[in-house]
Design a protein around this motif. Structure first.
Motif, PDB file in Angstrom:
ATOM      1  N   GLN A 263       0.822  -1.203   0.000  1.00 30.34           N
ATOM      2  CA  GLN A 263       0.000   0.000   0.000  1.00 30.34           C
ATOM      3  C   GLN A 263       0.860   1.258   0.000  1.00 30.34           C
ATOM      4  OE1 GLN A 263      -3.236   0.565  -0.264  1.00 30.34           O
ATOM      5  NE2 GLN A 263      -3.078   2.753   0.117  1.00 30.34           N
ATOM      6  N   ARG A 265       3.733   1.514  -1.479  1.00 28.29           N
ATOM      7  CA  ARG A 265       4.325   1.652  -2.814  1.00 28.29           C
ATOM      8  C   ARG A 265       3.310   2.083  -3.856  1.00 28.29           C
ATOM      9  NH1 ARG A 265       6.653  -4.269  -3.104  1.00 28.29           N
ATOM     10  NH2 ARG A 265       6.820  -3.783  -5.338  1.00 28.29           N
ATOM     11  N   TYR A 266       2.060   1.640  -3.708  1.00 30.45           N
ATOM     12  CA  TYR A 266       1.025   1.945  -4.696  1.00 30.45           C
ATOM     13  C   TYR A 266      -0.211   2.494  -3.973  1.00 30.45           C
ATOM     14  CZ  TYR A 266       3.878  -1.223  -7.543  1.00 30.45           C
ATOM     15  OH  TYR A 266       4.921  -1.834  -8.198  1.00 30.45           O
ATOM     16  N   TYR A 269      -3.680   1.129  -4.699  1.00 31.88           N
ATOM     17  CA  TYR A 269      -3.959  -0.279  -4.400  1.00 31.88           C
ATOM     18  C   TYR A 269      -5.164  -0.422  -3.477  1.00 31.88           C
ATOM     19  CZ  TYR A 269      -3.446  -4.810  -2.098  1.00 31.88           C
ATOM     20  OH  TYR A 269      -3.683  -6.047  -1.564  1.00 31.88           O
ATOM     21  N   PHE A 302      -0.538  -5.448  -9.501  1.00 36.89           N
ATOM     22  CA  PHE A 302       0.466  -4.399  -9.347  1.00 36.89           C
ATOM     23  C   PHE A 302       1.884  -4.945  -9.458  1.00 36.89           C
ATOM     24  CE2 PHE A 302      -3.298  -2.496  -7.627  1.00 36.89           C
ATOM     25  CZ  PHE A 302      -3.165  -1.134  -7.871  1.00 36.89           C
ATOM     26  N   SER A 309       1.436  -1.429 -17.576  1.00 33.63           N
ATOM     27  CA  SER A 309       2.083  -0.922 -16.373  1.00 33.63           C
ATOM     28  C   SER A 309       1.119  -1.115 -15.211  1.00 33.63           C
ATOM     29  CB  SER A 309       2.433   0.561 -16.539  1.00 33.63           C
ATOM     30  OG  SER A 309       1.267   1.317 -16.826  1.00 33.63           O
ATOM     31  N   ALA A 310       1.564  -0.840 -13.990  1.00 35.59           N
ATOM     32  CA  ALA A 310       0.698  -1.001 -12.824  1.00 35.59           C
ATOM     33  C   ALA A 310      -0.519  -0.098 -12.952  1.00 35.59           C
ATOM     34  CB  ALA A 310       1.473  -0.669 -11.549  1.00 35.59           C
ATOM     35  N   CYS A 312      -3.186   2.700 -12.625  1.00 37.51           N
ATOM     36  CA  CYS A 312      -3.033   4.059 -12.104  1.00 37.51           C
ATOM     37  C   CYS A 312      -4.374   4.697 -11.780  1.00 37.51           C
ATOM     38  CB  CYS A 312      -2.258   4.926 -13.094  1.00 37.51           C
ATOM     39  SG  CYS A 312      -3.006   5.007 -14.727  1.00 37.51           S
ATOM     40  N   GLY A 317      -7.901  -0.592 -12.419  1.00 39.79           N
ATOM     41  CA  GLY A 317      -7.481  -1.683 -11.554  1.00 39.79           C
ATOM     42  C   GLY A 317      -8.607  -2.665 -11.291  1.00 39.79           C
TER      43      GLY A 317
END
Length: 578
Positions: A263, A265-266, A269, A302, A309-310, A312, A317
């Protein structure tokens, strides 16, 4: 929307000199507006900052009104909000209350062993709870009668907290004796917190709850010997000797730590997980997919987003979560989630061996795959913690079908720029005619009626039973109770009371082989039933035992839930195996 913005930006970039372009994009008013939006945006509104800025820029420079702009950003926020706000806004006060509790626990001196560490376990602490708790005016340590709101809940959800005590060689070796010793420690800790810190504590045979700053914290103890053995993983015999309670608590601690790091880091999420959990519960899959399994599925998006890519945004998501559920080869592929890059080649080999072992029975019986969804992590290499028993093969097929349908609908909504809210709501409306029987519950007897997204109604099938609501329970403090004393009001407060969970347990105990129960643990007012298929001989035996026919069984269901069940509907007759 992105393509539209790029076209607008490209068109502007080809007109006028550099000075004119700078004036178009970087004038003082626009910059001030951007700073103002970023500065005043609340935590749960940060994802709409770009929406507000683009609306302002397009209106100011192109005279394009807001009704001509379609943003795909906040259409699903209604699933997470209470009224006008998102309960995630109370996260700061929750963390503050936890810090006070943690510090108080470490300072306790009148217990045989000092508290060495305190770790939160509940999803609310890692921003992945769909409806994190709000501070309750009666759950505090102050002896002053607070000012109650019009709708003050009588139920409060406990937040689990793991505590570890300093080392000692005097712990017993027997599992039952260990659990009794833990209970004795917890009672002593609760008594000490109440006497020394003025915190209100409630104790049961299994738990000790601490009421502090509007929240209820449920204390758990991780046994020192179990922790050391699990950390070292020395020899299978030693690991087997650890109690199942300590194993589960240890894995939950590890999982909570990993998700907390992810969480950080992103930041997007957490919202994606909350949408995913709300979708799972809305389609009555609460018994099939636990919260931790959903968190790991979203974490995979992620950690291994290729070829993308992850994510955003929360909607992109959420769409990828639905695609992962519906398109992954669960039968012949394990899903490995390595959050902290902890897995060595030997660990990966062990995971692969565990997975192949779980699939040996496939050729003999496709329905006998266990676990059907293999989720492996560094602390759970055999997928035993979260998906060992559920979802089973039939539940997973149903889950995949629902995910595929929702993913297709969400893709159409995004590509066709649908503005109407009803189409977006369909993502979280589950069709009740897909079940063999349906139980409708009294909405005003749910523990958290404000969590109900869409009231359920059914005009199909045959009415089997109807019932009036019980007067013994009400989810909110009644107006006549407002005049009572503080002690009387606190006595009405119920920690971890959930009539839906109790009703489901009763159904599974009374009718273990008659049907499968599907429900929404987050606040649904409908329960779906699907008949369990059985042989003709067994079907006759069960019919004789449980009511002669399906109608009789459903009438008995209404009796079990008397006072909570509004109506029972019979839709489809059970089918028997040949």
């Amino acid at each position: 929307m992105l393509a539209q913005m790029l076209r607008i930006k490209r068109r502007l970039s080809h007109s006028g000199s550099f000075g004119e372009r700078r004036q178009n994009f970087g004038d003082l008013k626009t910059v001030k507006f951007q700073k103002a939006q970023c500065g005043k945006a609340k935590q749960w509104e940060r994802h709409v900052i770009i929406k507000r800025i683009t609306e302002y820029v397009l209106l100011r420079h192109l005279s394009l009104p807001n009704e001509n702009i379609v943003h795909i950003v906040d259409q699903l926020d209604f699933t997470l909000h209470h009224g006008v706000g998102d309960p995630i806004s109370f996260s700061k006060s929750l963390l503050g209350a936890f810090e006070v509790l943690s510090e108080s626990l470490r300072k306790l001196e009148d217990i045989p062993l000092m508290v060495s560490s305190v770790q939160p376990l509940d999803p609310a602490f890692r921003s992945t709870s769909v409806y994190p708790p709000e501070p309750h005016p009666l759950a505090n340590e102050k002896g002053v009668l607070p000012k109650l709101q019009k709708l003050t809940s009588t139920c409060i959800k406990p937040l689990e907290v793991m505590i570890q005590l300093e080392g000692s060689g005097n712990w017993p070796m027997d599992d039952v004796a260990i659990e009794k010793t833990k209970s004795a420690f917890l009672l002593k800790i609760g008594e000490s917190l109440q006497n020394n810190c003025g915190m209100a504590c409630t104790a049961t045979e299994d738990d000790v709850d601490v009421l502090l700053s509007g929240y209820a914290f449920r204390l758990k103890i991780l046994h020192e010997r179990g922790l050391n053995l699990l950390k070292s993983q020395v020899g299978s015999d030693q690991v087997k000797s650890v109690s199942s309670v300590d194993k589960k608590l240890f894995v939950r601690c590890q999982h909570s730590s990993m998700i907390n790091g992810l969480q950080g880091r992103y930041p997007i999420y957490g919202p994606v997980v909350r949408l995913a959990k709300r979708w799972v519960a809305s389609h009555l899959f609460s018994a099939c997919l636990v919260d931790e399994a959903v968190e790991l599925l979203v974490a995979h998006l992620f950690l291994k987003p290729l070829p993308f890519s992850a994510p955003c945004s929360r909607i992109s998501g959420f769409l990828r979560f639905l695609r992962l559920l519906s398109e992954y080869d669960w039968t012949f592929s394990a899903l490995v989630v390595d959050i902290n890059d902890d897995l060595s080649p030997d660990d990966e080999k062990e995971i692969n061996e565990n997975f192949m072992s779980s699939r040996k029975a496939y050729e003999e019986n496709v329905q006998n795959i266990n676990p059907a969804m293999f989720l492996a992590t560094a602390c759970d290499k055999a997928s035993e913690a979260w998906t060992r028993f559920s979802p089973n093969s039939s539940e997973l097929r149903r889950l995949v079908a629902y995910a595929r349908s929702s993913a297709d609908l969400l893709t159409k909504l995004i590509l066709r720029d649908h503005i109407g809210s009803y189409r977006w709501e369909c993502l979280f409306r589950t069709p009740l005619n897909n079940y063999d029987a349906v139980i409708l519950l009294h909405r005003d007897r749910l523990p958290y009626p404000q969590h109900l997204l869409f009231p359920s109604e059914l005009n199909q099938g045959k009415y089997v039973a109807r019932g009036n609501a019980s007067k013994d329970f009400h989810p909110f403090v009644l107006p006549r109770d407002m005049k009572r004393s503080l002690k009387e009001l606190k006595d009405k407060l119920m920690v971890d009371f959930d009539p839906l969970r109790c009703f489901v347990v009763d159904l599974e105990r009374e009718f273990p082989h008659a049907f499968k129960v599907w429900y929404d643990s987050l606040g649904g007012d409908a329960i779906g039933l699907t008949w369990e298929r059985s042989s003709k001989k067994r079907g006759r035996e069960e019919a004789g035992e449980e009511g002669n026919d399906p109608i009789g069984v459903l009438k008995a269901v209404g009796e079990v839930g008397k006072g909570f069940v509004r109506s029972v509907h019979f839709l489809k007759a059970p089918r028997l195996k040949q």
